[in-house]
Motif scaffolding. Sequence first.
Motif, mmCIF file in Angstrom:
data_model
loop_
_atom_site.group_PDB
_atom_site.id
_atom_site.type_symbol
_atom_site.label_atom_id
_atom_site.label_comp_id
_atom_site.label_asym_id
_atom_site.label_seq_id
_atom_site.Cartn_x
_atom_site.Cartn_y
_atom_site.Cartn_z
ATOM 1 N N GLU A 101 31.842 -32.571 -3.525
ATOM 2 C CA GLU A 101 30.806 -32.082 -2.633
ATOM 3 C C GLU A 101 31.176 -30.699 -2.105
ATOM 4 N N ARG A 153 28.529 -30.150 -15.014
ATOM 5 C CA ARG A 153 29.039 -31.513 -15.235
ATOM 6 C C ARG A 153 29.045 -32.339 -13.945
ATOM 7 N N MET A 154 29.272 -31.707 -12.816
ATOM 8 C CA MET A 154 29.455 -32.449 -11.572
ATOM 9 C C MET A 154 28.165 -32.646 -10.777
ATOM 10 N N GLN A 155 27.213 -31.735 -10.893
ATOM 11 C CA GLN A 155 25.977 -31.875 -10.121
ATOM 12 C C GLN A 155 25.237 -33.171 -10.470
ATOM 13 N N PRO A 156 25.101 -33.517 -11.763
ATOM 14 C CA PRO A 156 24.444 -34.801 -12.062
ATOM 15 C C PRO A 156 25.201 -36.004 -11.488
ATOM 16 N N VAL A 157 26.514 -35.929 -11.444
ATOM 17 C CA VAL A 157 27.315 -37.017 -10.880
ATOM 18 C C VAL A 157 27.031 -37.132 -9.380
ATOM 19 N N LYS A 158 26.976 -35.993 -8.688
ATOM 20 C CA LYS A 158 26.671 -36.015 -7.253
ATOM 21 C C LYS A 158 25.255 -36.528 -7.027
ATOM 22 N N ASP A 159 24.310 -36.103 -7.856
ATOM 23 C CA ASP A 159 22.931 -36.580 -7.721
ATOM 24 C C ASP A 159 22.863 -38.094 -7.914
ATOM 25 N N ASP A 160 23.581 -38.612 -8.919
ATOM 26 C CA ASP A 160 23.637 -40.066 -9.135
ATOM 27 C C ASP A 160 24.254 -40.770 -7.931
ATOM 28 N N TYR A 161 25.314 -40.189 -7.403
ATOM 29 C CA TYR A 161 25.972 -40.744 -6.223
ATOM 30 C C TYR A 161 25.005 -40.792 -5.038
ATOM 31 N N CYS A 190 31.840 -26.691 -14.622
ATOM 32 C CA CYS A 190 32.052 -27.798 -13.680
ATOM 33 C C CYS A 190 30.789 -28.115 -12.883
#
Length: 170
Positions: free
Chosen positions: A1, A61-69, A58
């Motif tokens: 984040e 790769r990481m924004q979709p993970v944060k959105d899923d979270y 990064c």
Amino acid sequence: EYFLSVAKTLNFSKAANELCITPQALTQQIKKFEDILGKKLFIRSTRNVELTEFGEYCVHRMQPVKDDYDRALEKIKNRIELSDKKLRIVFFRALPKERILNVWIEKIQNYFKGYEIDFIAANIEDVCFYLENGKADVGFTIVDQDLPAETYMTKKIESYPGKIFVSQKH
């Protein structure tokens, strides 16, 4: 984040303010993250912050993970609200109470035995506002309009020209 916030603002002070931490603490967290990855994420000067090529990678790769979270967290919060056995119903205050509303209230109370049910009378614009902003779980209105399927599920109310709206969030 922290990384995504700095990547979005390209400003450590703004990102720190949004995250409610000091710029120094944010800088330390980014440094620790860069150490873990073994690569620099930002090019910093006294006036500018830019993402490195690796930093760009990064973000993607990481924004979709944060959105899923964030979506998962919202579903968990919604589940907690439902497990608290509360049901919030907003209705257009001009609905004919005897003909329509009382019948549906009775059906809802029978189906959701043991639930605390809050009824909210609202003007026509606020019915959708309550649903869209998670302030209500179900809405009743006499407006015969089509609303976006990705936002609402709708059901005609018997033969009366009205609909029940349920937010897709619930």
